[in-house]
Design an enzyme around this catalytic site. Structure first.
Site, short mmCIF file in Angstrom:
data_model
loop_
_atom_site.label_atom_id
_atom_site.label_comp_id
_atom_site.label_asym_id
_atom_site.label_seq_id
_atom_site.Cartn_x
_atom_site.Cartn_y
_atom_site.Cartn_z
CB SER A 51 79.90 -66.05 32.94
OG SER A 51 79.89 -65.45 34.21
N GLY A 270 76.07 -73.38 24.84
CA GLY A 270 76.62 -72.03 24.81
C GLY A 270 76.88 -71.51 26.20
CG HIS A 271 78.48 -69.81 29.67
ND1 HIS A 271 78.16 -68.72 30.46
CD2 HIS A 271 78.66 -70.84 30.52
CE1 HIS A 271 78.17 -69.08 31.74
NE2 HIS A 271 78.46 -70.38 31.80
N GLY A 273 78.00 -64.08 28.90
CA GLY A 273 78.92 -63.42 29.82
C GLY A 273 78.57 -61.96 30.02
CB SER A 275 82.43 -58.74 32.50
OG SER A 275 83.54 -58.28 33.24
N GLY A 277 79.47 -53.77 32.14
CA GLY A 277 78.93 -53.08 30.97
C GLY A 277 79.23 -53.73 29.64
#
Length: 414
Positions: A51, A270-271, A273, A275, A277
């Site tokens: 993400s 920030g972010h 993510g 996906s 594993g």
């Protein structure tokens, strides 16, 4: 402690770390890309960023705004011919700003598979006309991957090209990024990391192309990610301006939301993510020109990232843990909470997930057993395994909470 020692400590097969400071990027890698193949992780390997892709999508939208092709408060339907949600009022009202800030009311995930061809995003957005709409736009922050897919379609229509081509032409090529894969067919040209449940390799690398704008496909090196961040620090400050200040606690130390960016205490943005594993973590202190990216190929990546951020001067809260002597979960929290895919029933000791369709059941898999939870705070609970934080919000008029905020997404009382 060096990176090799840290991945061993946290049972992570492989990782990359990059640090932007004083205008320069330094990076390192350790471990393996897959426990099955034992191919070493290198600094030019590509890891999926999940993400964190949403910041890239937000940047593509902002470029269109800067060019005068749209404004963030235009109804999306003005630019997407035939755009329709199942709720007519929402169809008229939803804007790009709603989508960028997760306040559109579109449910978090729709699982209709529309294939892997260049028309997959267009076909997917068309299916939203038949999907139950969760909330009126502007009601509440409710994290929506589907909402970012709508943004991806907006980009495709206004640029006249598939989303992955726009990514490459507008960002990847101008920045001179050499270790970026916008689709799986490009990833195979690089040393690509494979996800792991702990240390067990996953059996899938990516899902349908329909979710590419929200984070299912984009992969890169940590260095190239921070090259993109360096652009953000000079040219796209507006994306970091607070848009939503009332964010329910879901365990990621988030104090607000910008346009695509998560906002954290201490002026850090920030972010995160996730996906198949792989877990990726990005934290940036714009006031110091400091950014740290941690890319891992394991579901165990979070504690590793926390150590690296702390060691490199990014102030982050420790991962939440259940209290030793928790207060009881009271009656006002009890109930069944619903979104278009699942019902979640909360009682005094556990959560139980129930799919509302065969399609939802196929994605829920074996997660139908009750999940043990305890009280964390006045309006929060936490799972005893995995330590996922959820919030109870509002009142339905009878004293019970109106929403359960789970994984950043709202479930309303049934």
């Amino acid at each position: 402690m060096n990176l090799s020692e840290l991945i061993a400590k946290h049972d992570v097969p492989g990782a990359q770390v990059a640090i932007l400071a004083d205008g320069e990027i330094r990076d390192e890698a350790a471990g393996v890309l897959s426990t099955r193949t034992q191919v070493p992780a290198t600094t030019d390997s590509v890891f999926k960023i999940g993400s964190i892709t949403k910041i890239w999508t937000a940047t593509l939208v902002q470029q269109l705004v800067d060019e005068g092709a749209l404004t963030l408060d235009d109804p999306v339907r003005d630019h997407l011919p035939g755009f329709r949600l199942s709720d007519d009022q929402a169809t008229e009202a939803v804007t790009a700003r709603h989508l960028l800030t997760h306040t559109s009311g579109i449910a978090p995930n729709h699982f209709t598979d529309t294939g892997c061809n260049d028309d997959a995003i267009a076909k997917f957005v068309a299916t939203l006309a038949d999907e139950e709409h969760l909330l009126p736009p502007g009601t509440l922050l409710s994290y929506s991957n589907t909402g970012f897919t709508v943004l991806g379609r907006l980009v495709e229509v206004l640029r006249g090209k598939p989303f992955h081509d726009v990514l490459r032409e507008q960002l990847v090529a101008p920045l001179g990024l050499t270790t970026v894969a916008t689709i799986p067919y490009e990833a195979i040209l690089h040393r690509a990391a494979v996800g792991h449940a702990g240390t067990v390799p996953t059996k899938k690398w990516a899902v349908s192309y329909r979710t590419a704008p929200s984070g299912s496909h984009l992969a890169m090196s940590a260095r190239d990610l921070l090259t993109f961040v360096r652009l953000q620090l000079t040219d796209f400050a507006g994306l970091r301006e607070p848009q939503v200040n009332d964010v329910p606690d879901f365990g990621d130390d988030i104090s607000g939301w910008g346009l695509g960016w998560m906002l954290h205490p201490g002026n850090v943005v920030g972010h995160t993510g996730v996906s198949k594993g792989q877990k990726a973590f990005l934290r940036v202190d714009p006031s110091r020109g400091l950014a740290v990216a941690v890319l891992t190929n394991s579901t165990n990546g979070r504690p590793l990232a926390h150590e690296i951020f702390t060691e490199n001067g990014i102030d982050v809260a420790p991962p939440p843990t259940p209290p030793a002597d928790p207060a009881p979960i009271d009656d006002r929290m009890h109930g069944t909470y619903r979104n278009p895919l699942y019902d979640i029933t909360l009682d005094s000791t556990c959560l139980t997930y129930r799919p509302r369709s065969d399609l939802a059941a196929s994605f829920l898999g074996d997660r139908t057993d009750p999940v043990e939870v305890v009280r964390l705070g006045d309006d929060t609970i936490i799972t005893t395994r995995g330590h996922e934080v959820m919030s109870l919000i509002g009142s339905d008029g009878t004293g019970r909470a109106k929403f359960l905020h789970n994984g950043g997404a709202a479930y309303r009382i049934a």
